[in-house]
Design a protein around this motif. Structure first.
Motif, PDB file in Angstrom:
ATOM      1  N   THR A  21       0.833  -1.210   0.000  1.00  7.87           N
ATOM      2  CA  THR A  21       0.000   0.000   0.000  1.00  7.87           C
ATOM      3  C   THR A  21       0.865   1.258   0.000  1.00  7.87           C
ATOM      4  O   THR A  21       0.592   2.199  -0.746  1.00  7.87           O
ATOM      5  N   VAL A  22       1.916   1.275   0.808  1.00  6.40           N
ATOM      6  CA  VAL A  22       2.816   2.429   0.840  1.00  6.40           C
ATOM      7  C   VAL A  22       3.474   2.622  -0.522  1.00  6.40           C
ATOM      8  O   VAL A  22       3.559   3.750  -1.035  1.00  6.40           O
ATOM      9  N   ILE A  23       3.909   1.530  -1.133  1.00  5.98           N
ATOM     10  CA  ILE A  23       4.550   1.625  -2.448  1.00  5.98           C
ATOM     11  C   ILE A  23       3.570   2.116  -3.502  1.00  5.98           C
ATOM     12  O   ILE A  23       3.894   2.981  -4.316  1.00  5.98           O
ATOM     13  N   VAL A  24       2.349   1.585  -3.497  1.00  4.29           N
ATOM     14  CA  VAL A  24       1.336   1.998  -4.479  1.00  4.29           C
ATOM     15  C   VAL A  24       0.967   3.472  -4.290  1.00  4.29           C
ATOM     16  O   VAL A  24       0.882   4.232  -5.269  1.00  4.29           O
ATOM     17  N   LEU A  25       0.757   3.885  -3.049  1.00  8.78           N
ATOM     18  CA  LEU A  25       0.423   5.295  -2.799  1.00  8.78           C
ATOM     19  C   LEU A  25       1.556   6.222  -3.214  1.00  8.78           C
ATOM     20  O   LEU A  25       1.316   7.310  -3.750  1.00  8.78           O
ATOM     21  N   THR A  26       2.788   5.795  -2.997  1.00 15.11           N
ATOM     22  CA  THR A  26       3.934   6.589  -3.449  1.00 15.11           C
ATOM     23  C   THR A  26       3.941   6.679  -4.966  1.00 15.11           C
ATOM     24  O   THR A  26       4.204   7.745  -5.532  1.00 15.11           O
ATOM     25  N   GLY A  27       3.650   5.569  -5.631  1.00 15.28           N
ATOM     26  CA  GLY A  27       3.594   5.576  -7.092  1.00 15.28           C
ATOM     27  C   GLY A  27       2.494   6.476  -7.621  1.00 15.28           C
ATOM     28  O   GLY A  27       2.691   7.218  -8.587  1.00 15.28           O
ATOM     29  N   ILE A  28       1.318   6.435  -6.984  1.00 11.26           N
ATOM     30  CA  ILE A  28       0.212   7.301  -7.409  1.00 11.26           C
ATOM     31  C   ILE A  28       0.575   8.765  -7.208  1.00 11.26           C
ATOM     32  O   ILE A  28       0.345   9.613  -8.087  1.00 11.26           O
ATOM     33  N   MET A  29       1.182   9.074  -6.060  1.00 16.99           N
ATOM     34  CA  MET A  29       1.609  10.446  -5.792  1.00 16.99           C
ATOM     35  C   MET A  29       2.641  10.887  -6.826  1.00 16.99           C
ATOM     36  O   MET A  29       2.598  12.012  -7.324  1.00 16.99           O
ATOM     37  N   TYR A  30       3.536   9.993  -7.178  1.00 16.17           N
ATOM     38  CA  TYR A  30       4.572  10.281  -8.164  1.00 16.17           C
ATOM     39  C   TYR A  30       3.958  10.579  -9.534  1.00 16.17           C
ATOM     40  O   TYR A  30       4.325  11.553 -10.189  1.00 16.17           O
ATOM     41  N   VAL A  31       3.002   9.751  -9.970  1.00 13.66           N
ATOM     42  CA  VAL A  31       2.382   9.935 -11.283  1.00 13.66           C
ATOM     43  C   VAL A  31       1.608  11.256 -11.341  1.00 13.66           C
ATOM     44  O   VAL A  31       1.702  11.998 -12.308  1.00 13.66           O
ATOM     45  N   PHE A  32       0.850  11.562 -10.273  1.00 16.53           N
ATOM     46  CA  PHE A  32       0.076  12.802 -10.281  1.00 16.53           C
ATOM     47  C   PHE A  32       0.949  14.050 -10.195  1.00 16.53           C
ATOM     48  O   PHE A  32       0.584  15.101 -10.695  1.00 16.53           O
ATOM     49  N   SER A  33       2.103  13.937  -9.577  1.00 16.03           N
ATOM     50  CA  SER A  33       2.950  15.128  -9.450  1.00 16.03           C
ATOM     51  C   SER A  33       3.897  15.306 -10.625  1.00 16.03           C
ATOM     52  O   SER A  33       4.239  16.424 -10.985  1.00 16.03           O
ATOM     53  N   ASN A  34       4.329  14.212 -11.265  1.00 20.89           N
ATOM     54  CA  ASN A  34       5.334  14.329 -12.316  1.00 20.89           C
ATOM     55  C   ASN A  34       4.882  13.852 -13.682  1.00 20.89           C
ATOM     56  O   ASN A  34       5.572  14.077 -14.651  1.00 20.89           O
ATOM     57  N   GLY A  35       3.791  13.167 -13.745  1.00 20.42           N
ATOM     58  CA  GLY A  35       3.396  12.579 -15.015  1.00 20.42           C
ATOM     59  C   GLY A  35       4.102  11.251 -15.195  1.00 20.42           C
ATOM     60  O   GLY A  35       4.624  10.668 -14.248  1.00 20.42           O
ATOM     61  N   THR A  36       4.123  10.777 -16.397  1.00 20.46           N
ATOM     62  CA  THR A  36       4.796   9.511 -16.660  1.00 20.46           C
ATOM     63  C   THR A  36       5.897   9.743 -17.667  1.00 20.46           C
ATOM     64  O   THR A  36       5.902  10.699 -18.423  1.00 20.46           O
ATOM     65  N   GLY A  37       6.811   8.855 -17.707  1.00 15.23           N
ATOM     66  CA  GLY A  37       7.945   8.957 -18.625  1.00 15.23           C
ATOM     67  C   GLY A  37       9.105   8.184 -18.051  1.00 15.23           C
ATOM     68  O   GLY A  37       9.207   7.976 -16.849  1.00 15.23           O
ATOM     69  N   GLU A  38      10.031   7.783 -18.938  1.00 17.06           N
ATOM     70  CA  GLU A  38      11.109   6.936 -18.453  1.00 17.06           C
ATOM     71  C   GLU A  38      12.156   7.697 -17.648  1.00 17.06           C
ATOM     72  O   GLU A  38      12.812   7.145 -16.796  1.00 17.06           O
ATOM     73  N   ASN A  39      12.330   8.968 -17.894  1.00 12.00           N
ATOM     74  CA  ASN A  39      13.364   9.719 -17.180  1.00 12.00           C
ATOM     75  C   ASN A  39      12.968  10.083 -15.756  1.00 12.00           C
ATOM     76  O   ASN A  39      13.824  10.315 -14.926  1.00 12.00           O
ATOM     77  N   TYR A  40      11.700  10.165 -15.467  1.00 14.69           N
ATOM     78  CA  TYR A  40      11.271  10.590 -14.140  1.00 14.69           C
ATOM     79  C   TYR A  40      11.639   9.575 -13.067  1.00 14.69           C
ATOM     80  O   TYR A  40      12.064   9.929 -11.982  1.00 14.69           O
ATOM     81  N   LEU A  41      11.499   8.304 -13.361  1.00 10.52           N
ATOM     82  CA  LEU A  41      11.792   7.274 -12.377  1.00 10.52           C
ATOM     83  C   LEU A  41      13.286   7.204 -12.068  1.00 10.52           C
ATOM     84  O   LEU A  41      13.678   6.998 -10.920  1.00 10.52           O
ATOM     85  N   ILE A  42      14.108   7.399 -13.062  1.00 16.33           N
ATOM     86  CA  ILE A  42      15.559   7.339 -12.863  1.00 16.33           C
ATOM     87  C   ILE A  42      16.024   8.451 -11.933  1.00 16.33           C
ATOM     88  O   ILE A  42      16.983   8.282 -11.189  1.00 16.33           O
ATOM     89  N   ARG A  43      15.333   9.563 -11.916  1.00 18.96           N
ATOM     90  CA  ARG A  43      15.717  10.683 -11.052  1.00 18.96           C
ATOM     91  C   ARG A  43      15.557  10.353  -9.564  1.00 18.96           C
ATOM     92  O   ARG A  43      16.122  11.015  -8.723  1.00 18.96           O
ATOM     93  N   PHE A  44      14.757   9.335  -9.252  1.00 17.47           N
ATOM     94  CA  PHE A  44      14.565   8.946  -7.852  1.00 17.47           C
ATOM     95  C   PHE A  44      15.617   7.946  -7.374  1.00 17.47           C
ATOM     96  O   PHE A  44      15.574   7.523  -6.228  1.00 17.47           O
ATOM     97  N   LEU A  45      16.524   7.547  -8.236  1.00 12.47           N
ATOM     98  CA  LEU A  45      17.557   6.594  -7.858  1.00 12.47           C
ATOM     99  C   LEU A  45      18.855   7.330  -7.563  1.00 12.47           C
ATOM    100  O   LEU A  45      19.362   8.078  -8.392  1.00 12.47           O
ATOM    101  N   ASP A  46      19.379   7.100  -6.377  1.00 13.63           N
ATOM    102  CA  ASP A  46      20.653   7.685  -5.966  1.00 13.63           C
ATOM    103  C   ASP A  46      21.410   6.624  -5.177  1.00 13.63           C
ATOM    104  O   ASP A  46      21.338   6.586  -3.944  1.00 13.63           O
ATOM    105  N   PRO A  47      22.104   5.729  -5.869  1.00 16.76           N
ATOM    106  CA  PRO A  47      22.788   4.620  -5.190  1.00 16.76           C
ATOM    107  C   PRO A  47      23.764   5.047  -4.086  1.00 16.76           C
ATOM    108  O   PRO A  47      23.817   4.393  -3.055  1.00 16.76           O
TER     109      PRO A  47
END
Length: 184
Positions: A21-47
């Motif tokens: 549920t936490v992961i899904v809600l985070t994903g929904i929040m992400y989609v509504f705030s940023n839209g969709t696209g392949e570059n948006y998800l990569i910006r959340f990765l910081d190894p």
């Protein structure tokens, strides 16, 4: 008294549902705030930030003598392991509490140090926004993992209370039957 297997499976499923549920809600929040696209998800990765959080958590749990208890917390709540005593449950809860505090503190520390470094290097204003976004990722990671650990801590609190209630019921049952704890 040991719980039936279906209750254990139910508890495990409930914990896993809360994580999903936490992961899904985070994903929904992400989609509504940023839209969709392949570059948006990569910006959340910081190894490097993820690695620093993990490498900070493990030594602090070891220095507190609670790394084994942190591992046991997952076995006690999600796995099939029954607690051997009240102290095991209390130590597991303390380990999870320490992990939550460490994650939040280390994430804030990384964020503040990153902010100082960004402010020291403000020659190019165009890099300020992306740099601040990367700086805030440490808070996202630390708080995100802390949110996932909160139900684990709550389940441990419930198990501690159940253990105490069962022990109290056993003591009361012994006293009603005219037995003492030493005669059992």
């Amino acid at each position: 008294m040991e719980k039936p297997i279906w209750e254990k499976k139910e508890e495990t499923a409930m914990y896993l549902r809360s994580i999903v549920t936490v992961i899904v809600l985070t994903g929904i929040m992400y989609v509504f705030s940023n839209g969709t696209g392949e570059n948006y998800l990569i910006r959340f990765l910081d190894p490097p930030t993820m690695l620093f959080l993990i490498l900070s958590l493990i030594p602090l749990l070891v220095s507190g003598g609670l790394l084994k208890d942190f591992n046991n917390a997952f076995r006690l709540v999600i796995g099939k392991k029954e607690p051997s005593g009240l102290i095991e449950l209390i130590r597991a809860r303390e380990a999870v509490s320490l992990a939550i505090k460490v994650l939040v503190a280390v994430a804030a520390f990384i964020c503040v140090v990153g902010g100082v470094m960004i402010l020291l290097m403000t020659e190019d204003p165009a890099t300020l926004g992306p740099s601040l976004a990367v700086m805030l990722l440490s808070l996202v990671y630390g708080l995100g993992v802390a949110v996932v650990l909160l139900p684990l801590k709550s389940r441990l609190n419930v198990k501690i209370q159940e253990y105490r209630e069962n022990a109290y019921a056993q003591i009361c049952g012994l006293r009603k039957n005219g037995q003492t704890a030493g005669s059992v």
